[in-house]
Design a protein around this motif. Structure first.
Motif, PDB file in Angstrom:
ATOM      1  N   TRP A  77      31.567 -18.169 -13.326  1.00  0.00           N
ATOM      2  CA  TRP A  77      32.271 -18.687 -12.163  1.00  0.00           C
ATOM      3  C   TRP A  77      32.834 -17.589 -11.268  1.00  0.00           C
ATOM      4  N   HIS A  78      32.636 -16.329 -11.596  1.00  0.00           N
ATOM      5  CA  HIS A  78      33.333 -15.252 -10.894  1.00  0.00           C
ATOM      6  C   HIS A  78      33.104 -15.256  -9.375  1.00  0.00           C
ATOM      7  N   ARG A  79      31.887 -15.538  -8.953  1.00  0.00           N
ATOM      8  CA  ARG A  79      31.606 -15.495  -7.511  1.00  0.00           C
ATOM      9  C   ARG A  79      32.347 -16.603  -6.765  1.00  0.00           C
ATOM     10  N   VAL A  80      32.419 -17.780  -7.375  1.00  0.00           N
ATOM     11  CA  VAL A  80      33.162 -18.878  -6.770  1.00  0.00           C
ATOM     12  C   VAL A  80      34.664 -18.614  -6.868  1.00  0.00           C
ATOM     13  N   THR A  81      35.103 -18.115  -8.020  1.00  0.00           N
ATOM     14  CA  THR A  81      36.517 -17.795  -8.208  1.00  0.00           C
ATOM     15  C   THR A  81      37.004 -16.812  -7.141  1.00  0.00           C
ATOM     16  N   ASP A  82      36.236 -15.759  -6.912  1.00  0.00           N
ATOM     17  CA  ASP A  82      36.624 -14.751  -5.919  1.00  0.00           C
ATOM     18  C   ASP A  82      36.783 -15.373  -4.538  1.00  0.00           C
TER      19      ASP A  82
END
Length: 267
Positions: free
Chosen positions: A56-61
């Motif tokens: 999820w890192h790209r969405v989280t960022d």
């Protein structure tokens, strides 16, 4: 992963490994409306099989840069918590992972987001924390009925004595636009605790009582259980349904901008 020689293990692996380009022309108005929203929101992101919070890192960022609170989860026994893998991990363990995060962080008015397998523990967690959740978004996620198990719904064999099912060794050739993404995903996936697939989920309807519900189907990844979930949501006017006909299964990796905007509108 789509051909007639596909194995059951590849199907399960494909639940997380199959992603393609993500664009939905029919949902352009839905996405445009999301850009106009500025109020701070709280998101809890539940990954699918073999994945962790890293997926999820790209969405989280993107959500955090817009001022929202985001809690991407790694479920027990996976990814950065893979050192905890053991024979006693069940679906209840993963349900408790979600519920405890929400309870200990004193979260409320949450958008709970589930991907793929994550639909099972997320559905179970709503039985405990449904009063803290104002919206849910199921991202090509399974939508179990009371008493159903992930194992039963997908019909695959779990080998006796295997604590963690190994992740797939390869992804479909068309899974990712960027070969670097495919290599990155393969390097991150870890064995999934098989006990979580075997235990039936206990539901009383808390998922359906959530006021705002969105289901995203990515039919480029073929799976009867996901088509069934889509059909159920289409038949229920309390769900908003989006069908993305060009994306594979892991849209949060391939098109994080698209999914971020959809989450903002669906929350």
């Amino acid at each position: 992963m789509i051909n007639s020689n596909v194995t059951r293990r590849m199907v399960i692996g494909g639940l997380l490994a199959g992603a393609g380009a993500a664009t939905v022309a029919s949902s352009s108005a839905f996405i445009d409306n999301a850009r106009a929203q500025s109020a701070q929101k709280t998101f809890v992101l539940v990954p699918g099989a073999f994945y962790g919070a890293w997926s999820w890192h790209r969405v989280t960022d993107r959500l955090e840069k817009q001022g929202h609170k985001v809690y991407p989860l790694t479920l027990t026994g996976l990814a950065d918590r893979s050192h905890l893998l053991n024979k006693d991990i069940t679906l209840d363990t993963h349900i408790t992972d979600i519920a405890n995060l929400i309870e200990w962080e004193d979260l409320a008015d949450i958008c709970l987001v589930a991907h793929s397998y994550g639909g099972y523990p997320a559905s179970g967690a709503l039985e405990r924390i449904g009063n803290r959740v104002s919206s849910i978004v199921w991202v090509d996620a399974l939508k179990p009925a009371d008493g159903q198990s992930f194992h039963d719904e997908l019909g695959f064999k779990v080998e006796d004595g295997v604590i963690g099912a190994p992740p797939p060794k390869a992804v479909r050739p068309d899974a990712f636009n960027d070969p670097k993404d495919a290599a990155w995903v393969l390097s991150k996936m870890t064995p999934h605790p098989t006990g979580t697939w075997l235990q039936p989920v206990k539901l009383s309807g808390a998922r359906e009582r959530v006021a705002k519900k969105t289901y995203i189907r990515l039919p480029k990844f073929p799976l009867a259980a996901l088509d069934k979930a889509l059909g159920e949501c289409k038949a229920d006017k309390s769900w908003t349904v989006l069908e993305n006909t060009t994306s594979g299964h892991s849209v949060m990796i391939n098109e994080p901008d698209w999914l971020t905007n959809v989450l903002l509108q669906g929350s």
